[in-house]
Design a protein around this motif. Structure first.
Motif, PDB file in Angstrom:
ATOM      1  N   PHE A 286      37.211  31.428  39.111  1.00 47.13           N
ATOM      2  CA  PHE A 286      38.346  30.547  38.840  1.00 47.13           C
ATOM      3  C   PHE A 286      39.422  31.287  38.050  1.00 47.13           C
ATOM      4  CE2 PHE A 286      40.592  27.379  36.316  1.00 47.13           C
ATOM      5  CZ  PHE A 286      40.944  26.452  37.284  1.00 47.13           C
TER       6      PHE A 286
ATOM      7  N   GLU B  30      41.080  34.068  40.164  1.00 46.39           N
ATOM      8  CA  GLU B  30      42.018  33.497  41.139  1.00 46.39           C
ATOM      9  C   GLU B  30      43.291  33.017  40.445  1.00 46.39           C
ATOM     10  OE1 GLU B  30      43.456  32.415  44.878  1.00 46.39           O
ATOM     11  OE2 GLU B  30      41.717  33.634  44.356  1.00 46.39           O
ATOM     12  N   ALA B  31      43.152  32.417  39.275  1.00 49.88           N
ATOM     13  CA  ALA B  31      44.326  31.963  38.523  1.00 49.88           C
ATOM     14  C   ALA B  31      45.224  33.138  38.150  1.00 49.88           C
ATOM     15  CB  ALA B  31      43.888  31.201  37.270  1.00 49.88           C
TER      16      ALA B  31
ATOM     17  N   ARG C 198      46.996  34.485  41.332  1.00 52.36           N
ATOM     18  CA  ARG C 198      48.101  33.623  41.772  1.00 52.36           C
ATOM     19  C   ARG C 198      49.289  33.708  40.816  1.00 52.36           C
ATOM     20  NH1 ARG C 198      45.451  28.090  44.306  1.00 52.36           N
ATOM     21  NH2 ARG C 198      43.884  29.148  45.589  1.00 52.36           N
TER      22      ARG C 198
ATOM     23  N   VAL D  44      50.866  27.212  39.169  1.00 50.71           N
ATOM     24  CA  VAL D  44      49.760  27.394  40.112  1.00 50.71           C
ATOM     25  C   VAL D  44      48.578  26.461  39.840  1.00 50.71           C
ATOM     26  CG1 VAL D  44      50.347  29.806  40.504  1.00 50.71           C
ATOM     27  CG2 VAL D  44      48.584  29.244  38.825  1.00 50.71           C
TER      28      VAL D  44
ATOM     29  N   GLN E 157      47.562  23.276  42.385  1.00 51.16           N
ATOM     30  CA  GLN E 157      46.961  23.681  43.655  1.00 51.16           C
ATOM     31  C   GLN E 157      45.628  24.385  43.432  1.00 51.16           C
ATOM     32  OE1 GLN E 157      48.168  22.825  46.744  1.00 51.16           O
ATOM     33  NE2 GLN E 157      46.150  23.531  47.389  1.00 51.16           N
ATOM     34  N   LEU E 158      45.524  25.161  42.362  1.00 52.73           N
ATOM     35  CA  LEU E 158      44.280  25.850  42.056  1.00 52.73           C
ATOM     36  C   LEU E 158      43.156  24.857  41.807  1.00 52.73           C
ATOM     37  CD1 LEU E 158      42.937  28.621  41.469  1.00 52.73           C
ATOM     38  CD2 LEU E 158      43.591  28.297  39.086  1.00 52.73           C
TER      39      LEU E 158
ATOM     40  N   ASP F 206      42.032  23.433  45.035  1.00 49.55           N
ATOM     41  CA  ASP F 206      41.275  24.394  45.834  1.00 49.55           C
ATOM     42  C   ASP F 206      39.853  24.554  45.329  1.00 49.55           C
ATOM     43  OD1 ASP F 206      43.473  24.771  47.410  1.00 49.55           O
ATOM     44  OD2 ASP F 206      44.049  26.689  46.499  1.00 49.55           O
TER      45      ASP F 206
END
Length: 109
Positions: A73, A76-77, A80, A101, A104-105, A108
């Protein structure tokens, strides 16, 4: 070589003791909140169903999975946020990038 990769992967994730401590803090706060609600209603549950008598815990496998999920997590943050920062022409990730972000994160994950 496999031992080195496994060791490196473990070093790159969150420490299970940290995640356990966070979980315990959340669980204790939730239990404290539920006790206050129970006292306000003035209904005493049966001893076997009382949350005060029942402790919440997580086994080692659950903690490892939680650590890996949190690592993914966060990675990915950051990725992005870096894309947005690069599109804006800056090399520094700022809180506003995370704010953009995060909705949307969360969807997802």
């Amino acid at each position: 070589m496999d031992d080195e990769e496994t060791r490196e992967e473990r070093d790159e994730t969150f420490h299970p003791d940290l995640i356990r401590a966070i979980f315990k803090l959340v669980w204790s706060r939730r239990t404290d909140r539920d006790v206050v609600v129970d006292e306000a209603v003035d209904i005493e549950p049966a001893a076997e169903t009382s949350r005060r008598n029942k402790s919440t815990s997580a086994n080692a496998s659950a903690l490892q999975v939680s650590c890996e999920l949190l690592r993914m997590f966060v990675a990915e943050a950051v990725q992005r946020c870096a894309i947005i920062a690069e599109a804006e022409g800056t090399t520094t990730i700022e809180p506003t990038h995370l704010e953009r972000v995060l909705p949307q994160l969360l969807l997802d994950f």
